[in-house]
Motif scaffolding. Structure first.
Motif, short mmCIF file in Angstrom:
data_model
loop_
_atom_site.label_atom_id
_atom_site.label_comp_id
_atom_site.label_asym_id
_atom_site.label_seq_id
_atom_site.Cartn_x
_atom_site.Cartn_y
_atom_site.Cartn_z
N VAL A 85 0.84 -1.20 0.00
CA VAL A 85 0.00 0.00 0.00
C VAL A 85 0.87 1.25 0.00
CG1 VAL A 85 -1.70 1.31 1.33
CG2 VAL A 85 -1.94 -1.16 1.10
N PHE A 86 1.94 1.24 0.79
CA PHE A 86 2.83 2.40 0.84
C PHE A 86 3.48 2.65 -0.53
CE2 PHE A 86 6.98 4.36 1.55
CZ PHE A 86 6.64 5.46 2.32
N GLN A 87 3.85 1.58 -1.24
CA GLN A 87 4.48 1.76 -2.54
C GLN A 87 3.49 2.28 -3.58
OE1 GLN A 87 7.61 1.58 -2.82
NE2 GLN A 87 7.85 1.83 -5.03
N VAL A 88 2.23 1.86 -3.49
CA VAL A 88 1.20 2.38 -4.39
C VAL A 88 1.07 3.89 -4.21
CG1 VAL A 88 -1.27 2.42 -4.86
CG2 VAL A 88 -0.10 0.26 -4.65
N ILE A 89 1.04 4.33 -2.95
CA ILE A 89 0.93 5.76 -2.69
C ILE A 89 2.17 6.50 -3.20
CG2 ILE A 89 0.77 7.48 -0.84
CD1 ILE A 89 -0.78 5.43 0.79
N THR A 144 -3.38 -6.42 -0.27
CA THR A 144 -2.14 -6.71 -0.99
C THR A 144 -2.41 -6.98 -2.47
OG1 THR A 144 -1.17 -7.65 1.02
CG2 THR A 144 -0.12 -8.22 -1.07
N LEU A 145 -3.44 -7.77 -2.75
CA LEU A 145 -3.80 -8.04 -4.14
C LEU A 145 -4.25 -6.78 -4.86
CD1 LEU A 145 -5.67 -11.44 -3.66
CD2 LEU A 145 -3.39 -11.09 -4.62
N TRP A 146 -5.03 -5.96 -4.17
CA TRP A 146 -5.46 -4.69 -4.77
C TRP A 146 -4.26 -3.79 -5.05
CZ3 TRP A 146 -4.62 0.04 -2.36
CH2 TRP A 146 -5.12 1.15 -3.04
N ALA A 147 -3.34 -3.68 -4.08
CA ALA A 147 -2.16 -2.85 -4.27
C ALA A 147 -1.29 -3.37 -5.40
CB ALA A 147 -1.36 -2.78 -2.97
N GLY A 148 -1.15 -4.69 -5.50
CA GLY A 148 -0.35 -5.27 -6.57
C GLY A 148 -0.93 -4.96 -7.94
N GLY A 208 5.61 -9.56 -2.88
CA GLY A 208 4.21 -9.76 -2.53
C GLY A 208 3.60 -10.99 -3.19
N SER A 209 3.90 -11.20 -4.46
CA SER A 209 3.36 -12.38 -5.15
C SER A 209 3.94 -13.67 -4.58
CB SER A 209 3.66 -12.29 -6.65
OG SER A 209 5.06 -12.21 -6.89
#
Length: 313
Positions: A104-108, A196-200, A240-241
């Motif tokens: 989530v932090f990386q998405v932001i 996690t899946l959403w962020a990925g 993550g995967s």
């Protein structure tokens, strides 16, 4: 049959030793960088807690199970079993929480400034530390009732129905109570897994859009691989995967263990092996892609060169 159990014991022992050495080495590199005055990023702080959680999983599950496989079964007290299972559950929960927080932090971080996450790009690093400690506290609270159904092999309690998990046993309770309790334990994991899946998927979409944009601006040299943020994002996607893959396998084994009142020893050992896969593999993934480890190596090289020059002078 004895030879197969011996091989399983050797695999679990190898996983435990390699995983503990890898996590310990990586944690030491972060500690050395801290004392050398390097400023660590917010993602480095999350990764440090991931390393601690993975070490907790390996120590609380791999070590006692290895001893059990090799024949020393009756060595844990009732309190010892409860403590080990509690530490394992907390470590496992913090591990998935850390992966979720990292994603989530990386998405932001990589989101465009004109997106809905633009307001969080500046304030997000301030919430990393509270989020990590909240993850630890939440996992301790959720799993505090877990040890009540765990008993040691040498326990003096008169229990007629119990599941044998090697060095410890689980008390067989009512099916409806098991289902309610399992739902309580799975809710934080399912929530983190979904995030996690959403962020990925969001990171993949952002990288794809970025690649499409730079292709109109530059030619061959403008690949998204040249961007440090893109490389970090791809690594977090890989981490993550990998976690999601092993988590699904481990959860499947846990479900199978819950379905059988007397699970086979092979199934118990296989569940331990699969649960230890990610804590064993993750530190080496981090070492191969983590810039903090590379910084430590470069600092060591510079110190070695400077000391060599001083000797020549």
């Amino acid at each position: 049959m004895a030879s197969s159990f011996f091989m399983i014991g050797m695999i679990i022992l190898t996983q435990t030793v390699v995983g503990i050495l890898g996590n310990f080495s990586l944690l030491c590199s972060y500690i050395i960088l801290h004392f050398m005055g390097y400023r660590l990023r917010s993602t480095d702080l999350i990764l440090k807690h991931l390393i601690v959680a993975n070490s907790l999983v390996l120590l609380s599950k791999g070590v006692p199970q290895t001893i059990t496989v090799f024949g020393w079964k009756h060595f844990r007290s009732d309190f010892g079993c409860k403590l080990l299972y509690f530490l394992h559950r907390v470590g496992r929960g913090v591990s998935i929480g850390s992966i979720c927080l990292l994603s989530v932090f990386q998405v932001i971080t990589i989101s465009p400034w004109n997106s809905r996450w633009a307001a969080l790009k500046v304030t997000a690093p301030k919430y990393v530390v509270p989020s990590i400690f909240l993850c630890w506290i939440l996992q301790m609270l959720v799993n505090v009732i877990f040890p009540f159904n765990i008993t040691g092999k040498r326990s003096d309690k008169n229990i007629t129905e119990e599941r044998d998990f090697g060095y410890c046993s689980s008390i067989v309770t009512d099916k409806s109570e098991d289902a309610l309790y399992a739902a309580l334990l799975l809710f934080p994991d399912v929530l983190c897994l979904g995030l996690t899946l959403w962020a990925g998927s969001s990171m993949v979409l952002i990288l794809y859009r970025h690649k499409q944009q730079v292709q109109h601006i530059r030619r061959t040299n403008a690949s998204s691989r040249s961007s440090p943020e893109s490389r970090a994002t791809k690594f977090i996607l890989l981490l993550g995967s990998t976690f999601v893959y092993f988590y699904i396998l481990s959860s499947t084994c846990q479900v199978l263990l819950g379905l059988f009142e007397q699970p086979s020893r092979l199934l118990v050992d296989m569940s331990i092996m699969i649960a230890a896969c990610f804590p064993t593999v993750s530190p080496f993934l981090l070492m191969s892609h983590n810039s903090s480890v590379h910084r430590l190596y470069l600092a060591w090289v510079r110190n070695a060169k400077s000391s060599t020059i001083m000797r020549k002078v």
